[in-house]
Design a protein around this motif. Sequence first.
Motif, PDB file in Angstrom:
ATOM      1  N   THR A 144       1.040  -1.168   0.252  1.00  0.00           N
ATOM      2  CA  THR A 144       0.087  -0.043  -0.076  1.00  0.00           C
ATOM      3  C   THR A 144       1.013   1.306  -0.206  1.00  0.00           C
ATOM      4  OG1 THR A 144      -0.412   0.237   2.501  1.00  0.00           O
ATOM      5  CG2 THR A 144      -2.005  -1.385   1.310  1.00  0.00           C
ATOM      6  N   GLY A 145       0.324   2.342  -0.674  1.00  0.00           N
ATOM      7  CA  GLY A 145       1.135   3.509  -0.668  1.00  0.00           C
ATOM      8  C   GLY A 145       2.274   3.200  -1.807  1.00  0.00           C
ATOM      9  N   ALA A 146       1.954   2.545  -2.835  1.00  0.00           N
ATOM     10  CA  ALA A 146       2.904   2.205  -3.684  1.00  0.00           C
ATOM     11  C   ALA A 146       3.188   3.217  -4.931  1.00  0.00           C
ATOM     12  CB  ALA A 146       2.618   0.982  -4.625  1.00  0.00           C
ATOM     13  N   SER A 147       2.083   4.512  -4.892  1.00  0.00           N
ATOM     14  CA  SER A 147       2.331   5.555  -5.859  1.00  0.00           C
ATOM     15  C   SER A 147       3.733   6.568  -5.542  1.00  0.00           C
ATOM     16  CB  SER A 147       1.083   6.138  -5.796  1.00  0.00           C
ATOM     17  OG  SER A 147       0.647   6.650  -4.818  1.00  0.00           O
ATOM     18  N   SER A 148       4.342   6.296  -4.498  1.00  0.00           N
ATOM     19  CA  SER A 148       5.205   7.344  -4.310  1.00  0.00           C
ATOM     20  C   SER A 148       6.096   6.754  -3.287  1.00  0.00           C
ATOM     21  CB  SER A 148       4.625   8.503  -3.650  1.00  0.00           C
ATOM     22  OG  SER A 148       5.500   9.500  -3.215  1.00  0.00           O
ATOM     23  N   GLY A 149       7.266   7.510  -3.162  1.00  0.00           N
ATOM     24  CA  GLY A 149       8.553   7.253  -2.236  1.00  0.00           C
ATOM     25  C   GLY A 149       8.977   5.901  -1.865  1.00  0.00           C
ATOM     26  N   ALA A 164      -2.871   2.394  -4.003  1.00  0.00           N
ATOM     27  CA  ALA A 164      -2.748   3.784  -3.540  1.00  0.00           C
ATOM     28  C   ALA A 164      -4.006   4.515  -3.951  1.00  0.00           C
ATOM     29  CB  ALA A 164      -1.406   4.111  -3.936  1.00  0.00           C
ATOM     30  N   ARG A 165      -4.060   5.742  -3.859  1.00  0.00           N
ATOM     31  CA  ARG A 165      -5.313   6.353  -4.465  1.00  0.00           C
ATOM     32  C   ARG A 165      -4.931   6.900  -6.062  1.00  0.00           C
ATOM     33  NH1 ARG A 165      -5.546  10.664  -0.011  1.00  0.00           N
ATOM     34  NH2 ARG A 165      -3.414  10.422  -0.384  1.00  0.00           N
ATOM     35  N   ARG A 166      -3.794   7.291  -6.340  1.00  0.00           N
ATOM     36  CA  ARG A 166      -3.382   7.597  -7.477  1.00  0.00           C
ATOM     37  C   ARG A 166      -3.160   6.757  -8.887  1.00  0.00           C
ATOM     38  NH1 ARG A 166       1.349  11.666  -6.199  1.00  0.00           N
ATOM     39  NH2 ARG A 166       1.401  10.084  -4.208  1.00  0.00           N
ATOM     40  N   GLY A 195       0.854   6.105   4.303  1.00  0.00           N
ATOM     41  CA  GLY A 195       0.960   6.910   5.323  1.00  0.00           C
ATOM     42  C   GLY A 195       0.882   8.566   4.940  1.00  0.00           C
ATOM     43  N   VAL A 196       0.502   9.128   5.903  1.00  0.00           N
ATOM     44  CA  VAL A 196       0.891  10.867   5.822  1.00  0.00           C
ATOM     45  C   VAL A 196       1.294  11.526   7.227  1.00  0.00           C
ATOM     46  CG1 VAL A 196      -1.291  11.059   4.419  1.00  0.00           C
ATOM     47  CG2 VAL A 196      -1.752  10.726   6.658  1.00  0.00           C
ATOM     48  N   GLY A 197       1.895  12.544   6.930  1.00  0.00           N
ATOM     49  CA  GLY A 197       2.463  13.228   7.843  1.00  0.00           C
ATOM     50  C   GLY A 197       2.023  14.555   7.880  1.00  0.00           C
ATOM     51  N   SER A 209       0.171   8.179  16.071  1.00  0.00           N
ATOM     52  CA  SER A 209      -0.064   7.152  15.019  1.00  0.00           C
ATOM     53  C   SER A 209       0.866   6.047  14.991  1.00  0.00           C
ATOM     54  CB  SER A 209      -0.563   7.764  13.777  1.00  0.00           C
ATOM     55  OG  SER A 209       0.574   8.059  12.805  1.00  0.00           O
ATOM     56  N   LYS A 210       1.954   6.338  14.747  1.00  0.00           N
ATOM     57  CA  LYS A 210       3.195   5.520  14.692  1.00  0.00           C
ATOM     58  C   LYS A 210       3.328   4.622  15.954  1.00  0.00           C
ATOM     59  CE  LYS A 210       4.090   6.084  10.110  1.00  0.00           C
ATOM     60  NZ  LYS A 210       3.619   5.396   9.271  1.00  0.00           N
ATOM     61  N   ALA A 211       3.145   5.125  17.155  1.00  0.00           N
ATOM     62  CA  ALA A 211       3.361   4.305  18.438  1.00  0.00           C
ATOM     63  C   ALA A 211       2.226   3.349  18.267  1.00  0.00           C
ATOM     64  CB  ALA A 211       3.424   5.284  19.426  1.00  0.00           C
ATOM     65  N   LYS A 219      14.383  10.270   1.975  1.00  0.00           N
ATOM     66  CA  LYS A 219      14.124  11.348   1.168  1.00  0.00           C
ATOM     67  C   LYS A 219      12.886  11.044   0.191  1.00  0.00           C
ATOM     68  CE  LYS A 219      16.783  14.096  -2.158  1.00  0.00           C
ATOM     69  NZ  LYS A 219      16.316  15.586  -1.906  1.00  0.00           N
ATOM     70  N   THR A 220      11.814  11.499   0.374  1.00  0.00           N
ATOM     71  CA  THR A 220      10.734  11.430  -0.373  1.00  0.00           C
ATOM     72  C   THR A 220       9.595  12.590  -0.456  1.00  0.00           C
ATOM     73  OG1 THR A 220       9.038  10.770   1.600  1.00  0.00           O
ATOM     74  CG2 THR A 220      10.315   9.126   0.555  1.00  0.00           C
ATOM     75  N   PRO A 221       8.844  12.575  -1.137  1.00  0.00           N
ATOM     76  CA  PRO A 221       7.709  13.931  -1.220  1.00  0.00           C
ATOM     77  C   PRO A 221       7.331  14.119   0.547  1.00  0.00           C
ATOM     78  CG  PRO A 221       7.189  12.475  -3.198  1.00  0.00           C
ATOM     79  CD  PRO A 221       8.203  11.613  -2.180  1.00  0.00           C
TER      80      PRO A 221
HETATM   81  N1  LIG Z   1       9.848   9.760   4.396  1.00  0.00           N
HETATM   82  C1  LIG Z   1      10.163   9.352   5.699  1.00  0.00           C
HETATM   83  O1  LIG Z   1      11.263   9.939   6.191  1.00  0.00           O
HETATM   84  C2  LIG Z   1       9.854   8.213   6.324  1.00  0.00           C
HETATM   85  C3  LIG Z   1      10.373   7.860   7.394  1.00  0.00           C
HETATM   86  C4  LIG Z   1       9.708   6.853   8.233  1.00  0.00           C
HETATM   87  C5  LIG Z   1       8.663   6.413   7.969  1.00  0.00           C
HETATM   88  N2  LIG Z   1       7.956   6.811   6.887  1.00  0.00           N
HETATM   89  C6  LIG Z   1       6.777   6.184   6.551  1.00  0.00           C
HETATM   90  O2  LIG Z   1       6.719   5.588   5.279  1.00  0.00           O
HETATM   91  C7  LIG Z   1       5.520   5.407   4.634  1.00  0.00           C
HETATM   92  C8  LIG Z   1       5.752   6.009   3.236  1.00  0.00           C
HETATM   93  O3  LIG Z   1       6.048   7.440   3.462  1.00  0.00           O
HETATM   94  P1  LIG Z   1       7.016   7.844   2.168  1.00  0.00           P
HETATM   95  O4  LIG Z   1       7.672   8.929   2.872  1.00  0.00           O
HETATM   96  O5  LIG Z   1       7.147   7.298   1.161  1.00  0.00           O
HETATM   97  O6  LIG Z   1       5.783   9.285   1.619  1.00  0.00           O
HETATM   98  P2  LIG Z   1       5.111   9.585   0.359  1.00  0.00           P
HETATM   99  O7  LIG Z   1       6.435   9.780  -0.737  1.00  0.00           O
HETATM  100  O8  LIG Z   1       4.230  10.857   0.423  1.00  0.00           O
HETATM  101  O9  LIG Z   1       4.148   8.279  -0.085  1.00  0.00           O
HETATM  102  C9  LIG Z   1       2.864   8.359   0.529  1.00  0.00           C
HETATM  103  C10 LIG Z   1       2.283   7.034  -0.045  1.00  0.00           C
HETATM  104  O10 LIG Z   1       1.084   6.891   0.890  1.00  0.00           O
HETATM  105  C11 LIG Z   1       0.109   6.785   0.102  1.00  0.00           C
HETATM  106  N3  LIG Z   1      -1.432   7.237   0.559  1.00  0.00           N
HETATM  107  C12 LIG Z   1      -1.448   8.449   1.316  1.00  0.00           C
HETATM  108  N4  LIG Z   1      -2.765   8.396   1.901  1.00  0.00           N
HETATM  109  C13 LIG Z   1      -3.376   7.221   1.476  1.00  0.00           C
HETATM  110  C14 LIG Z   1      -4.578   6.852   1.370  1.00  0.00           C
HETATM  111  N5  LIG Z   1      -5.694   7.597   2.391  1.00  0.00           N
HETATM  112  N6  LIG Z   1      -5.034   5.789   0.634  1.00  0.00           N
HETATM  113  C15 LIG Z   1      -3.877   4.882  -0.054  1.00  0.00           C
HETATM  114  N7  LIG Z   1      -2.905   5.475   0.031  1.00  0.00           N
HETATM  115  C16 LIG Z   1      -2.479   6.653   0.586  1.00  0.00           C
HETATM  116  C17 LIG Z   1       0.432   7.815  -1.218  1.00  0.00           C
HETATM  117  O11 LIG Z   1      -0.527   7.626  -2.343  1.00  0.00           O
HETATM  118  P3  LIG Z   1      -1.797   8.383  -2.952  1.00  0.00           P
HETATM  119  O12 LIG Z   1      -1.578   9.580  -2.585  1.00  0.00           O
HETATM  120  O13 LIG Z   1      -1.553   7.915  -4.424  1.00  0.00           O
HETATM  121  O14 LIG Z   1      -3.017   7.784  -2.468  1.00  0.00           O
HETATM  122  C18 LIG Z   1       1.635   7.603  -1.449  1.00  0.00           C
HETATM  123  O15 LIG Z   1       1.805   6.314  -2.182  1.00  0.00           O
HETATM  124  C19 LIG Z   1       4.569   6.320   5.590  1.00  0.00           C
HETATM  125  O16 LIG Z   1       3.919   5.266   6.162  1.00  0.00           O
HETATM  126  C20 LIG Z   1       5.455   7.243   6.449  1.00  0.00           C
HETATM  127  O17 LIG Z   1       4.654   7.397   7.450  1.00  0.00           O
HETATM  128  C21 LIG Z   1       8.412   7.673   5.994  1.00  0.00           C
END
Ligand SMILES: NC(=O)c1ccc[n+]([C@@H]2O[C@H](COP(=O)([O-])OP(=O)(O)OC[C@H]3O[C@@H](n4cnc5c(N)ncnc54)[C@H](OP(=O)(O)O)[C@@H]3O)[C@@H](O)[C@H]2O)c1
Length: 265
Positions: A12-17, A37-39, A92-94, A158-160, A189-191
């Motif tokens: 899940t969340g495969a559309s990015s990062g 994912a949604r996109r 996930g969302v932040g 949320s993460k805890a 390094k992601t969006p």
């Molecule tokens: N980047 C960091 O430093 C970091 C560090 C630790 C943990 N994480 C965790 O790693 C995971 C991925 O984060 P990322 O950094 O790769 O962020 P990202 O590039 O913003 O990607 C987030 C992904 O989650 C999807 N998403 C968000 N809301 C959604 C929803 N309601 N339904 C379905 N998909 C949804 C997005 O897809 P759509 O918008 O297409 O739905 C996107 O594919 C998250 O759980 C984040 O908390 C990130």
Amino acid sequence: MASLAGKVAVVTGASSGIGWALAKELAVRGCKVGLVARREAELKTLAAEVAAAGGTAVPAVADVADRAQVEAAVAAVRQALGPIDLMVANAGVGKATRLDPVNVADVEAQLRVNVLGVVYAFAAVQGEMLARKSGHLVAVSSIAGFRGLPGESAYCASKAAVNVYLDGLRAQLHGTGVRVTTICPGFVKTPMTESNTFHMPGLMTPEFAARKIVNAIRRGKKVYAFPWTLAMLTKLSRWLPDRLVQRVMGGYDTDAEKGPGERGA
Ligand SMILES: NC(=O)c1ccc[n+]([C@@H]2O[C@H](COP(=O)([O-])OP(=O)(O)OC[C@H]3O[C@@H](n4cnc5c(N)ncnc54)[C@H](OP(=O)(O)O)[C@@H]3O)[C@@H](O)[C@H]2O)c1
């Protein structure tokens, strides 16, 4: 190390990062991958990239905060690729947590996507995994789940919640053949992190993080937090006085009051 060749995985969340890189890495290791994912356009682009490299991936659009959509997407992947062996709940969302006014809608969104999104993804496959006495449930949590940080209260909470949910699930599933892995990355390094203005120690590329995560999955790790130095320091910081935490990490708080609202780690 368990081989992933021929396994059916859902990310899940495969559309990015991280999710995008994880799906590609799993495909390279021989998994057939369901992309959620949604996109839809991004998922189709990724599926085409995987196919061009000789792998198999199918897109399945869903909002992970909507249980019916998650069930339907997983059913579509199952129909196309077969029973699910590996579920990676990564979406996930932040968002910053603001003080006045409190951005309650952002807090709610983070709890829905980051916590219920994991619950729904796992619920969609737990039955078939228990029946087959085999399967692997993985959630991408965060080092941020180890303590509450100023300006990131909701994200950290949320993460805890994910960490503790998986702890309970892991013990409950002991002996069933279904494994549970909690992944806690530091900064990637992601969006999600691109608008952060504060220093992000140990910042990793999504490809590097994906390789580490896939290796942890193959080794059947219970909890995998990396980089380990940042994980240890974050855990130790629970014993620091609040004034010191605010001094060291208060930049988060300041950014939370001023910034665009996207957070990370
Ligand atoms: N980047 C960091 O430093 C970091 C560090 C630790 C943990 N994480 C965790 O790693 C995971 C991925 O984060 P990322 O950094 O790769 O962020 P990202 O590039 O913003 O990607 C987030 C992904 O989650 C999807 N998403 C968000 N809301 C959604 C929803 N309601 N339904 C379905 N998909 C949804 C997005 O897809 P759509 O918008 O297409 O739905 C996107 O594919 C998250 O759980 C984040 O908390 C990130």
